[in-house]
Design an enzyme around this catalytic site. Structure first.
Site, PDB file in Angstrom:
ATOM      1  N   ASP A  67       1.920  -0.915  11.921  1.00  0.00           N
ATOM      2  CA  ASP A  67       1.391  -2.178  11.407  1.00  0.00           C
ATOM      3  C   ASP A  67       2.284  -3.337  11.834  1.00  0.00           C
ATOM      4  O   ASP A  67       3.361  -3.125  12.401  1.00  0.00           O
ATOM      5  CB  ASP A  67       1.231  -2.120   9.875  1.00  0.00           C
ATOM      6  CG  ASP A  67       2.419  -1.481   9.168  1.00  0.00           C
ATOM      7  OD1 ASP A  67       3.493  -1.327   9.810  1.00  0.00           O
ATOM      8  OD2 ASP A  67       2.315  -1.158   7.982  1.00  0.00           O
ATOM      9  N   ASP A 136       1.809   0.269  -4.751  1.00  0.00           N
ATOM     10  CA  ASP A 136       0.385   0.236  -5.120  1.00  0.00           C
ATOM     11  C   ASP A 136      -0.426   1.313  -4.404  1.00  0.00           C
ATOM     12  O   ASP A 136      -1.648   1.289  -4.410  1.00  0.00           O
ATOM     13  CB  ASP A 136      -0.198  -1.160  -4.843  1.00  0.00           C
ATOM     14  CG  ASP A 136      -0.134  -1.538  -3.346  1.00  0.00           C
ATOM     15  OD1 ASP A 136       0.315  -0.715  -2.526  1.00  0.00           O
ATOM     16  OD2 ASP A 136      -0.546  -2.667  -3.020  1.00  0.00           O
ATOM     17  N   HIS A 138      -0.432   1.933  -1.094  1.00  0.00           N
ATOM     18  CA  HIS A 138      -0.883   1.652   0.282  1.00  0.00           C
ATOM     19  C   HIS A 138      -0.159   2.541   1.296  1.00  0.00           C
ATOM     20  O   HIS A 138       0.957   3.000   1.064  1.00  0.00           O
ATOM     21  CB  HIS A 138      -0.736   0.161   0.641  1.00  0.00           C
ATOM     22  CG  HIS A 138       0.657  -0.354   0.793  1.00  0.00           C
ATOM     23  ND1 HIS A 138       1.093  -1.532   0.242  1.00  0.00           N
ATOM     24  CD2 HIS A 138       1.743   0.108   1.477  1.00  0.00           C
ATOM     25  CE1 HIS A 138       2.344  -1.757   0.576  1.00  0.00           C
ATOM     26  NE2 HIS A 138       2.767  -0.775   1.322  1.00  0.00           N
ATOM     27  N   GLU A 143      -4.176  -1.885   1.852  1.00  0.00           N
ATOM     28  CA  GLU A 143      -4.010  -2.139   0.434  1.00  0.00           C
ATOM     29  C   GLU A 143      -5.147  -1.485  -0.355  1.00  0.00           C
ATOM     30  O   GLU A 143      -6.143  -1.040   0.233  1.00  0.00           O
ATOM     31  CB  GLU A 143      -3.972  -3.658   0.192  1.00  0.00           C
ATOM     32  CG  GLU A 143      -2.790  -4.366   0.855  1.00  0.00           C
ATOM     33  CD  GLU A 143      -1.463  -4.160   0.116  1.00  0.00           C
ATOM     34  OE1 GLU A 143      -1.259  -3.102  -0.500  1.00  0.00           O
ATOM     35  OE2 GLU A 143      -0.602  -5.069   0.174  1.00  0.00           O
TER      36      GLU A 143
END
Ligand code: F6R
Length: 261
Positions: A67, A136, A138, A143
């Site tokens: 990423d 979270d 991810h 996300e």
């Protein structure tokens, strides 16, 4: 999915680095997918040590980025391109030609995403993808509620992720970009082997949901349950919320050695 509980981050790094070394002995030009952030550093340190000691030859290894931030100036030290070059490519003694990643500064971001997906296929696909996990849930920068079939594309970071990553930007959240390019979950699932490392108590809840919860876009890392060869390596702290921890310990202790990672 295999879950391996190790004592600490260093042990996780060593285990995964040995798995990568075994892959490189079998396939010297393997394409390694690399994550950034704090978690994978022990892997890169352990792998670099193996290369420097002559335990493995990584001269033909190829590196693919997972990423990237969108909009950072080219060469920004916290761009993931700069980070991967600094933390993986250079320590392993590779040159920049061995590295591929999405262009976070492209004018046409969508075209850059599609080009990267194509480049991964043309390179023969990722052999082993290293992943971290966000608090979270991810993976990459997919996300919560990312499509489980998603391809490489632009995403908007949650406020939580920007808070988590502010430490790389002088603790100033205003410097953390809002947008990123990330391999999609569908793209990540095409790698031949997924290896997720999670360390520290802060990851315990996300790990439990990813490993023992339902497969759900709400917890992107739960998509690993869909992959035929996914390995989740967690330290004791990150394993504290796993209901099946004893089962995972038992099965790993009795795993046939020839299976490797
Ligand atoms: C970054 C990436 C992210 C991180 C995650 C955890 O390339 O893939 O999914 O792995 O945000 O980051 P750390 O390891 O810093 O806690």
């Amino acid at each position: 999915m295999e879950v391996v509980i190790v004592q600490d981050a260093a042990a996780g790094g060593e285990l995964i680095a040995e798995g990568i070394a075994a892959l490189l002995r079998r396939k010297p030009d393997a394409l390694l997918g690399v994550a950034t952030g704090s978690t994978p550093l022990p892997i890169y340190d352990a792998l670099t040590a193996k290369v420097r000691s002559g335990a493995v030859d990584a001269a033909r290894a190829r590196i693919a980025q997972l990423d990237e931030y969108v909009g950072l100036p080219v060469g920004h030290p916290e761009s993931y391109r700069s980070t991967v070059l600094r933390q993986v490519v250079e320590p392993l003694g590779l040159d920049a030609g061995a590295f591929m990643g999405p262009d976070g500064s492209a004018e046409d971001v969508q075209a850059a995403c599609e080009a990267y997906d194509r480049a991964l296929v043309e390179a023969g696909g990722v052999d082993l993808q290293i992943l971290g996990i966000g608090t979270d849930g991810h993976i990459g920068f997919n996300e919560p509620c990312s499509s489980l079939a998603s391809r490489t594309r632009i995403k908007t970071l949650t406020e939580q992720t920007r808070v988590d990553n502010a430490r790389f930007f002088e603790d100033d959240i205003d410097q953390v970009p809002h947008h990123v390019i990330t391999q999609g979950i569908g793209t990540i699932l095409e790698a031949r082997h997924l290896v997720l490392l999670a360390t520290g108590e802060g990851k315990a809840e996300a790990v439990a949901q990813a490993v023992e919860g339902p497969v759900a876009a709400l917890v992107p890392a739960s998509a690993l349950q869909l992959h035929p060869h996914a390995t989740v390596v967690v330290d004791e702290a990150a394993a504290t919320k796993l209901k099946l921890a004893d089962y995972f310990r038992h099965t790993y202790a009795h795993k046939p050695a020839w299976q490797g990672l």
